[in-house]
Scaffold this motif. Structure first.
Motif, short mmCIF file in Angstrom:
data_model
loop_
_atom_site.label_atom_id
_atom_site.label_comp_id
_atom_site.label_asym_id
_atom_site.label_seq_id
_atom_site.Cartn_x
_atom_site.Cartn_y
_atom_site.Cartn_z
N ALA A 107 0.83 -1.21 0.00
CA ALA A 107 0.00 0.00 0.00
C ALA A 107 0.87 1.25 0.00
O ALA A 107 0.58 2.23 -0.70
CB ALA A 107 -0.93 0.00 1.21
N ALA A 108 1.95 1.22 0.77
CA ALA A 108 2.85 2.37 0.83
C ALA A 108 3.54 2.59 -0.52
O ALA A 108 3.66 3.72 -0.99
CB ALA A 108 3.89 2.16 1.93
N ALA A 109 3.99 1.50 -1.14
CA ALA A 109 4.65 1.62 -2.45
C ALA A 109 3.69 2.19 -3.49
O ALA A 109 4.08 3.02 -4.33
CB ALA A 109 5.18 0.27 -2.89
N GLU A 110 2.45 1.75 -3.44
CA GLU A 110 1.45 2.26 -4.39
C GLU A 110 1.24 3.76 -4.21
O GLU A 110 1.13 4.51 -5.19
CB GLU A 110 0.14 1.50 -4.21
CG GLU A 110 0.20 0.06 -4.71
CD GLU A 110 -1.00 -0.76 -4.28
OE1 GLU A 110 -1.93 -0.17 -3.68
OE2 GLU A 110 -1.01 -1.98 -4.54
N ARG A 111 1.22 4.22 -2.95
CA ARG A 111 1.03 5.65 -2.71
C ARG A 111 2.25 6.45 -3.15
O ARG A 111 2.14 7.56 -3.67
CB ARG A 111 0.73 5.91 -1.22
CG ARG A 111 -0.61 5.43 -0.75
CD ARG A 111 -1.77 6.03 -1.56
NE ARG A 111 -1.74 7.49 -1.58
CZ ARG A 111 -1.66 8.23 -2.68
NH1 ARG A 111 -1.60 7.68 -3.89
NH2 ARG A 111 -1.64 9.54 -2.59
N PHE A 112 3.44 5.88 -2.94
CA PHE A 112 4.67 6.56 -3.37
C PHE A 112 4.65 6.76 -4.88
O PHE A 112 4.89 7.87 -5.38
CB PHE A 112 5.88 5.71 -2.96
CG PHE A 112 7.21 6.39 -3.15
CD1 PHE A 112 7.85 7.00 -2.08
CD2 PHE A 112 7.83 6.43 -4.39
CE1 PHE A 112 9.08 7.63 -2.24
CE2 PHE A 112 9.06 7.05 -4.57
CZ PHE A 112 9.69 7.65 -3.49
N VAL A 113 4.36 5.70 -5.62
CA VAL A 113 4.35 5.77 -7.08
C VAL A 113 3.26 6.72 -7.57
O VAL A 113 3.47 7.53 -8.48
CB VAL A 113 4.18 4.36 -7.67
CG1 VAL A 113 3.98 4.42 -9.19
CG2 VAL A 113 5.38 3.48 -7.32
N ALA A 114 2.08 6.64 -6.94
CA ALA A 114 0.96 7.48 -7.38
C ALA A 114 1.20 8.96 -7.10
O ALA A 114 0.66 9.82 -7.81
CB ALA A 114 -0.32 7.02 -6.69
N ALA A 115 2.00 9.27 -6.08
CA ALA A 115 2.25 10.68 -5.73
C ALA A 115 3.15 11.37 -6.73
O ALA A 115 3.15 12.61 -6.82
CB ALA A 115 2.87 10.76 -4.33
N LEU A 116 3.90 10.61 -7.51
CA LEU A 116 4.89 11.17 -8.42
C LEU A 116 4.24 11.59 -9.74
O LEU A 116 3.49 10.84 -10.35
CB LEU A 116 5.97 10.12 -8.68
CG LEU A 116 7.27 10.54 -9.35
CD1 LEU A 116 8.00 11.58 -8.52
CD2 LEU A 116 8.15 9.32 -9.57
N ALA A 117 4.55 12.79 -10.18
CA ALA A 117 4.03 13.28 -11.46
C ALA A 117 4.66 12.50 -12.61
O ALA A 117 5.78 12.00 -12.50
CB ALA A 117 4.34 14.76 -11.61
#
Length: 270
Positions: free
Chosen positions: A144-154
């Motif tokens: 879940a954390a990795a998904e949020r990290f990737v999604a936060a990046l433009a």
């Protein structure tokens, strides 16, 4: 300590009450950020992603040691000001990191939460980094954390997770501590973070940096190791006498009693 919850003990130590231990840890651990500052051409990387209104998210920002190292060891004078959002579950850490920022880093939002709880609308960051920050991330929440990290990046943005590998001191020490002193949730390794980022859809480049830290000062060693374990109740003498952990520490000590700790950090570039 009842269940040895590593995340809870980590959070307890990132507090005003834990300041002495934090300062003892950084007597050696500041080198981690020095090495990261030298591992890439940061002025060029940041300038490449700069534009009007650009932004940066510092995940699990701690006390701001990485941006401090960048300003100390690199020349950022040509980098335009960037809006800098601070994310950490510890309000103490966010305040410490905010106080450490200086140009070109301009503090903006304070996000007192975990990465996995970052709201879905928090996206579009030109830079997202997490530097020696995700060790206490619960294994069940890693994806879940990795998904949020990737999604936060433009799109086209620059992402970096810097994390010690399974062979590095932080992981080897804590595995030995858990085996010989107290059961606890294991630390998250760079390899696990890399695999989670890939599962989240990221194209990851894995760069390795190796270095050592050490000292003959037993007070410094004790403070450093207690912070490595987020447990200041166990003395250095007790660690040295413990099963498994004692053997590990002996492997780090020379005939004079000086300690040298071997580190391998993975820089996971997105």
């Amino acid at each position: 300590m009842s269940n040895g919850d590593t995340a809870e003990r980590s959070l307890d130590h990132w507090s005003e009450a834990g300041r002495t231990g934090m300062e003892a840890f950084y007597a050696l651990a500041t080198e981690d950020y020095h090495q990261l500052a030298l591992a890439a051409d940061w002025p060029a990387l940041l300038a490449e992603h700069a534009h009007d209104g650009w932004s940066l998210l510092d995940v699990a920002c701690g006390s701001g040691k990485f941006p401090t190292a960048l300003r100390r060891y690199t020349d950022l004078s040509g980098v335009p000001e960037v809006a800098y959002d601070l994310l950490d579950p510890s309000a103490f850490s966010v305040a410490e990191a905010r106080g450490a920022l200086d140009a070109p880093f301009v503090p903006r939002d304070e996000l007192v939460m975990t990465l996995q709880d970052l709201p879905a609308e928090r996206t579009g960051y030109d830079i997202v980094w997490a530097t020696h920050a995700l060790y206490a991330l619960p294994p069940a929440e890693l994806d879940a954390a990795a998904e949020r990290f990737v999604a936060a990046l433009a799109p086209g943005g620059l992402g970096l997770v810097a994390q010690a590998t399974a062979a590095s001191h932080y992981l080897a020490f804590y595995d030995a501590f858990r085996a010989g002193v107290r059961e606890a949730t294991p630390y998250t390794t760079a390899e696990q973070v890399r695999d989670a980022l890939i599962r989240a859809g990221a194209d990851v480049r894995d760069q390795r940096v190796t270095y050592t830290t050490g000292t003959s000062d037993r007070v410094v060693v004790e403070g450093f190791l207690q912070r490595c374990a987020f447990d200041d109740s166990v003395s250095l003498e007790e660690m040295e006498a413990a099963p498994v952990l004692g053997d590990y520490l002996a492997s780090c000590r020379d005939e004079s009693g000086s300690y040298t700790f071997s580190h391998e950090a993975a820089l996971l570039w997105l």
